[in-house]
Scaffold this active site. Structure first.
Site, PDB file in Angstrom:
ATOM      1  N   GLU A 440       2.199   1.697   2.257  1.00 24.75           N
ATOM      2  CA  GLU A 440       0.970   2.459   1.929  1.00 24.75           C
ATOM      3  C   GLU A 440      -0.187   2.046   2.829  1.00 24.75           C
ATOM      4  O   GLU A 440      -1.331   1.974   2.398  1.00 24.75           O
ATOM      5  CB  GLU A 440       0.559   2.255   0.461  1.00 24.75           C
TER       6      GLU A 440
HETATM    7  C1  LIG Z   1      10.606  -1.256   1.046  1.00 22.67           C
HETATM    8  C2  LIG Z   1       9.873  -0.217   1.839  1.00 22.67           C
HETATM    9  C3  LIG Z   1       9.568   0.992   1.247  1.00 22.67           C
HETATM   10  C4  LIG Z   1       8.912   1.987   1.989  1.00 22.67           C
HETATM   11  N1  LIG Z   1       8.701   3.219   1.421  1.00 22.67           N
HETATM   12  C5  LIG Z   1       8.260   4.237   2.218  1.00 22.67           C
HETATM   13  C6  LIG Z   1       8.221   5.582   1.732  1.00 22.67           C
HETATM   14  O1  LIG Z   1       8.553   5.865   0.575  1.00 22.67           O
HETATM   15  N2  LIG Z   1       7.840   6.569   2.593  1.00 22.67           N
HETATM   16  C7  LIG Z   1       7.485   6.317   3.877  1.00 22.67           C
HETATM   17  O2  LIG Z   1       7.168   7.242   4.599  1.00 22.67           O
HETATM   18  N3  LIG Z   1       7.492   5.043   4.376  1.00 22.67           N
HETATM   19  C8  LIG Z   1       7.871   4.002   3.578  1.00 22.67           C
HETATM   20  N4  LIG Z   1       7.922   2.719   4.063  1.00 22.67           N
HETATM   21  C9  LIG Z   1       7.450   2.469   5.418  1.00 22.67           C
HETATM   22  C10 LIG Z   1       6.122   1.725   5.435  1.00 22.67           C
HETATM   23  O3  LIG Z   1       5.091   2.541   4.969  1.00 22.67           O
HETATM   24  C11 LIG Z   1       5.905   1.238   6.892  1.00 22.67           C
HETATM   25  O4  LIG Z   1       6.812   0.163   7.089  1.00 22.67           O
HETATM   26  C12 LIG Z   1       4.483   0.828   7.158  1.00 22.67           C
HETATM   27  O5  LIG Z   1       3.668   1.968   7.175  1.00 22.67           O
HETATM   28  C13 LIG Z   1       4.312   0.104   8.484  1.00 22.67           C
HETATM   29  O6  LIG Z   1       4.951   0.767   9.539  1.00 22.67           O
HETATM   30  P1  LIG Z   1       5.945  -0.049  10.483  1.00 22.67           P
HETATM   31  O7  LIG Z   1       6.887  -0.782   9.630  1.00 22.67           O
HETATM   32  O8  LIG Z   1       6.512   0.881  11.482  1.00 22.67           O
HETATM   33  O9  LIG Z   1       5.017  -1.108  11.215  1.00 22.67           O
HETATM   34  P2  LIG Z   1       4.130  -0.893  12.531  1.00 22.67           P
HETATM   35  O10 LIG Z   1       3.392   0.381  12.466  1.00 22.67           O
HETATM   36  O11 LIG Z   1       4.985  -1.128  13.699  1.00 22.67           O
HETATM   37  O12 LIG Z   1       3.099  -2.079  12.368  1.00 22.67           O
HETATM   38  C14 LIG Z   1       3.489  -3.470  12.342  1.00 22.67           C
HETATM   39  C15 LIG Z   1       2.285  -4.304  11.942  1.00 22.67           C
HETATM   40  O13 LIG Z   1       1.288  -4.194  12.939  1.00 22.67           O
HETATM   41  C16 LIG Z   1      -0.001  -4.050  12.385  1.00 22.67           C
HETATM   42  N5  LIG Z   1      -0.608  -2.813  12.953  1.00 22.67           N
HETATM   43  C17 LIG Z   1      -0.002  -1.689  13.328  1.00 22.67           C
HETATM   44  N6  LIG Z   1      -0.886  -0.820  13.856  1.00 22.67           N
HETATM   45  C18 LIG Z   1      -2.081  -1.405  13.815  1.00 22.67           C
HETATM   46  C19 LIG Z   1      -3.402  -1.031  14.203  1.00 22.67           C
HETATM   47  N7  LIG Z   1      -3.670   0.167  14.717  1.00 22.67           N
HETATM   48  N8  LIG Z   1      -4.394  -1.901  13.993  1.00 22.67           N
HETATM   49  C20 LIG Z   1      -4.162  -3.100  13.428  1.00 22.67           C
HETATM   50  N9  LIG Z   1      -2.947  -3.513  13.065  1.00 22.67           N
HETATM   51  C21 LIG Z   1      -1.914  -2.688  13.240  1.00 22.67           C
HETATM   52  C22 LIG Z   1       0.153  -4.046  10.874  1.00 22.67           C
HETATM   53  O14 LIG Z   1      -0.191  -5.324  10.385  1.00 22.67           O
HETATM   54  C23 LIG Z   1       1.618  -3.826  10.645  1.00 22.67           C
HETATM   55  O15 LIG Z   1       2.067  -4.556   9.527  1.00 22.67           O
HETATM   56  C24 LIG Z   1       8.537   1.721   3.324  1.00 22.67           C
HETATM   57  C25 LIG Z   1       8.817   0.473   3.900  1.00 22.67           C
HETATM   58  C26 LIG Z   1       9.495  -0.466   3.190  1.00 22.67           C
HETATM   59  C27 LIG Z   1       9.849  -1.767   3.866  1.00 22.67           C
END
Ligand SMILES: Cc1cc2nc3c(=O)[nH]c(=O)nc-3n(C[C@H](O)[C@H](O)[C@H](O)COP(=O)(O)OP(=O)(O)OC[C@H]3O[C@@H](n4cnc5c(N)ncnc54)[C@H](O)[C@@H]3O)c2cc1C
Length: 594
Positions: A440
Site C-alpha cells: 500500500e
Molecule cells: C505479501 C504482499 C502482498 C501484496 N499485495 C498486493 C496486492 O494485493 N496488489 C498489488 O497490486 N500489489 C501487492 N503487493 C505489492 C506491493 O504493493 C509492492 O511490493 C510495493 O508497492 C513495492 O513495490 P516493489 O516491491 O516493486 O518495490 P520497489 O518499487 O522496487 O521499491 C523498493 C523499495 O525502494 C523504495 N522506493 C521505491 N521507489 C522510491 C521512491 N520514488 N522514493 C523513495 N523510495 C523509493 C521503497 O522503500 C521500497 O520499499 C503485495 C506485496 C506483498 C509482498
C-alpha cells in the site's frame, strides 16, 4: 503460547467517552449507535475473534496456502470460518444497506477491524481486499456494474482484489504494461501479468472480481495513461448467473516471510473481458480511493498486531519467574520474582502499552473524521474533515505500521529465547507485521506523499486542519496545573514540528532532496505529536471527567500517558536535529562508495 483478549474496555472508552460524536448525532446511522448497541458489537467481535479466528492463526501460518494447477487452497478451517464470518455480516460493516451492507460508521467498523485483525491478520485480508474493491466500484463504476456486482461482494459470495503490481512495476505505476483493448459491446480485452496479488486466487468464494490497472492503445505515457478495469474471474451473465471462465489464471503463489495463510498470487490475464471503472486514463484517481481506505486498514494492521503482541507479553511478564527485583525479593515464597518487577521489562511493556493505546485513540478519532467527511450536513465541515483525513492518512499508515514492527519486536524480547522460537507464536506477529510497512505504498513513499503533496497543498491549508485545533487545545489547557505534565511536553514537541515544517517548506522549494531526505523523520515526528495529542486529550478527560470508567482505568491512562509524554514523545528532539542537519550527510557519497 500466545494468548489473546480483545481490548473491549479501551474501545468502549474511546467510542463512548473519548470521542465527541455530537456533530453527527442528528443522522440516524450515528444516533442509532447507542452505548448498548456498540458494546454488543464489540463484545461479539471479541468473542468471534478469540474463539473462531485466533485458533486458526497459528495453524494457518504453519500450513500456509497450497497451489495446485491454477487453484489455491487456503489452510484448514479458513473456508468454514469465512462462510461463518460473511454470513454473520462481519465483512460488510461499512457497506451500504441498499446492497445488503450494514451501513455502520467507520469509527465503529474500524474498531472492529482492529479486534478481528489482531486475532488473524491473514484471514482478514480476504475480507479487507473485497472492501477496497467495493469502495472503488461504488464510487466510480456505472450503475449497471454496481447492480451486477456489488450485492454479491457485500454478501461475501464474491471477493475482490487490487491488481496493480507487475514484475517491472511496483512503486512506479507509470511502468504498467497490462493492455486493455476496446472490443465490441463497450467492454475491453485485457491481457498482461500481475504479481503479488493478495487473494488473487483461493477456495473461499465462487467468483473473484479483479480491479486491474491497464493501459489502452495510444494512452499517454506514465500514470496519466492508466485506466481501471473490473475483470471477473468468471464472466457474469446479464441475469446475474455465472457464465464462462474469463481467461484469468493464477500461475503460482509466493512463499513469504509472514501472512502465510493469505494467498499472494501471480496472475495472468489472457484476453479477459474487462469493464471500465471511472473515466478512461483516470485509473489512478479511482485507485487512490481504494488505496486511501486500504491505507487506513493497513495502519490498523500495525495497531492490531501490536495489541496482540502486548496482550501475550504482559501475561508472560507476570508469569515467568527469573531473577530478583533490584530492591530485593518481592515474592519470597517463590524461587524468583516475575519478569514484570524489572525496570527494563517495565520499559518495554510501557512502550508497548503507550504506543498501542495511543495509536488506538488516533485510529478511532481519525475514523470519526472520515465519517464527518462523508456525512456532515455542512459542506465546509465535510471538506475540512476530508482534507484532514488526507493529510493524516500517510502518517497513520506509516507510523502505525512502524509501531506494529517495534511493538511486536519488543514482544519477542520480553519472551527472550521463548519468543524467538516458533512454539509461542510471538515471532509470527513480527513476521506478519513486517509486510505492512511495504505494501500500500512503502513507508518511505508515504513520507514523500506527506512532504511533497500534502504539506504544500493549497499553501498549507491541509496542515492547518491539524495545527489549528491542536494550538487551540494547547492554549485552552496551558494554565491547567492538573495536566501540565502532559501539556508542556506536547507544546515543546509541537513547536519542534512547526520548526521542521518551516525548514522543509523553505528548503524543499529550492532543493527537492532536502525534503526527500527529511521526509521519513518528519513523518515520524508528526506521528509522535499526533499520538501525543491523543494522550493529552485522554489525560484531560481522565483528570476532569472521571465519570464512566473505573478509577483504576483512568489511573492507568494517566500513568501510561505520562510515560508517553516523558519517555517517547521527546524523540521529536533528535528527529528535529536530524532534519535540520540537511541532506548533504545523506547524499554526499558517490555510488561507487557504497
Ligand atoms: C505479501 C504482499 C502482498 C501484496 N499485495 C498486493 C496486492 O494485493 N496488489 C498489488 O497490486 N500489489 C501487492 N503487493 C505489492 C506491493 O504493493 C509492492 O511490493 C510495493 O508497492 C513495492 O513495490 P516493489 O516491491 O516493486 O518495490 P520497489 O518499487 O522496487 O521499491 C523498493 C523499495 O525502494 C523504495 N522506493 C521505491 N521507489 C522510491 C521512491 N520514488 N522514493 C523513495 N523510495 C523509493 C521503497 O522503500 C521500497 O520499499 C503485495 C506485496 C506483498 C509482498
Amino acid at each position: 503460547m500466545a494468548t489473546l483478549k480483545a481490548p473491549i474496555e479501551d474501545i468502549k472508552y474511546l467510542t463512548n467517552e473519548f470521542l465527541d460524536t455530537s456533530e453527527l448525532s442528528n443522522i440516524p446511522m450515528f444516533s442509532d449507535m447507542t452505548v448498548e448497541l456498540t458494546e454488543a458489537i464489540f463484545e461479539e467481535a471479541g468473542k468471534i475473534s478469540e474463539s473462531l479466528l485466533f485458533p486458526l492463526n497459528r495453524t494457518g501460518d504453519e500450513q500456509g496456502c497450497t497451489y495446485h494447477d491454477g487453484t489455491v487452497t487456503t489452510p484448514d478451517g479458513f473456508n468454514q470460518a469465512y462462510q461463518e464470518m460473511t454470513a454473520a455480516g462481519w465483512g460488510n460493516l461499512i457497506c451500504k444497506p441498499e446492497y445488503g451492507g450494514q451501513g455502520l460508521p467507520h469509527y465503529i467498523a474500524n474498531a472492529v477491524d482492529e479486534i478481528l485483525v489482531s486475532s488473524n491478520m491473514s484471514f482478514t485480508m480476504y475480507m479487507g481486499l473485497t472492501i477496497g474493491a467495493y469502495n472503488a466500484i461504488d464510487q466510480f463504476a456505472c450503475d449497471e456494474l454496481k447492480e451486477k456486482f456489488l450485492s454479491n461482494m457485500v454478501s461475501g459470495k464474491w471477493s475482490g482484489t487490487m491488481c496493480l503490481t507487475e514484475p517491472q512495476c511496483g512503486t512506479d505505476l507509470g511502468l504498467i504494461r497490462t493492455k486493455a483493448v476496446p472490443q465490441n459491446g463497450g467492454s475491453y480485452n485485457i491481457s498482461g501479468s500481475k504479481i503479488f496479488i493478495t487473494a488473487g486466487e483461493h477456495n473461499l468464494t465462487e467468483n473473484i472480481l479483479h480491479l486491474v490497472l491497464a493501459r489502452t492503445p495510444g494512452a499517454p505515457e506514465g500514470i496519466k495513461g492508466i485506466s481501471l478495469f473490473l475483470v471477473p474471474k468468471i464472466n457474469v451473465n446479464d441475469d446475474g448467473t455465472l457464465g464462462e471462465a474469463n481467461g484469468v489464471f493464477c500461475s503460482g503463489i509466493e512463499h513469504k516471510m509472514g501472512i502465510n495463510a493469505s494467498s499472494t498470487c501471480s496472475m495472468e490475464f489472457e484476453s479477459s473481458n474487462g469493464f471500465l471503472v471511472g473515466d478512461l486514463n483516470k485509473g489512478m484517481k479511482a485507485m487512490f480511493i481504494m488505496m486511501n481506505s486500504a491505507r487506513l486498514h493497513v495502519g490498523i494492521q500495525g495497531l492490531a498486531l501490536a495489541q496482540a503482541s502486548y496482550c501475550s507479553a504482559k501475561n508472560y511478564a507476570k508469569e515467568r519467574i527469573q531473577g530478583r527485583a533490584l530492591t530485593g525479593p518481592k515474592y519470597i515464597d517463590q524461587a524468583a520474582d516475575p519478569l514484570i518487577v524489572q525496570p527494563d521489562v517495565r520499559r518495554m511493556l510501557m512502550t508497548m502499552k503507550a504506543y498501542t493505546e495511543g495509536a488506538r485513540a488516533l485510529s478511532i478519532w481519525l475514523s470519526y473524521k472520515l465519517d464527518v467527511s462523508h456525512n456532515a450536513d455542512n459542506k465546509q465541515h465535510r471538506q475540512d474533515a476530508d482534507e484532514l483525513v488526507s493529510l493524516l492518512t500517510p502518517i497513520f499508515k506509516s507510523f502505525l505500521t512502524d509501531i506494529g514492527e517495534t511493538v511486536t519486536s519488543l514482544g519477542i524480547q520480553i519472551y527472550g529465547g521463548h519468543g524467538y522460537i516458533r512454539e509461542n507464536g510471538m515471532e509470527q506477529y513480527l513476521r506478519d507485521a513486517r509486510i505492512s510497512k511495504i505494501y500500500e505504498g512503502a513507508n518511505g513513499i508515504q513520507a514523500l506523499d506527506l512532504v511533497g503533496r500534502k504539506l504544500p497543498k493549497h499553501m498549507g491549508k491541509y496542515l492547518r486542519h491539524f495545527f489549528h485545533p491542536l494550538s487551540e487545545f494547547l492554549e485552552k489547557n496551558s494554565g491547567d496545573e492538573a495536566i501540565s505534565a502532559y501539556i508542556q511536553p506536547l507544546e515543546k514537541s509541537f513547536s519542534r514540528l512547526q520548526q521542521a515544517t518551516l525548514f522543509i517548506a523553505q528548503k524543499g522549494l529550492s532543493h527537492p532532496e532536502e525534503a526527500g531526505a527529511a521526509a521519513s523523520d518528519y513523518l515520524n515526528m508528526f506521528g509522535l505529536v499526533a499520538i501525543g495529542y491523543m494522550w493529552a486529550k485522554m489525560a484531560d478527560q481522565a483528570t476532569h471527567r472521571k465519570d464512566k470508567m473505573t478509577d483504576e482505568f483512568y489511573d492507568a491512562k494517566l500513568k501510561t500517558g505520562l510515560f508517553y509524554m516523558q519517555r517517547i514523545l521527546p524523540q521529536t528532539g533528535s528527529l528535529l536535529s536530524s532534519i535540520m542537519s540537511g541532506c548533504e550527510n545523506t547524499m554526499s557519497l558517490n555510488e561507487e562508495q557504497f
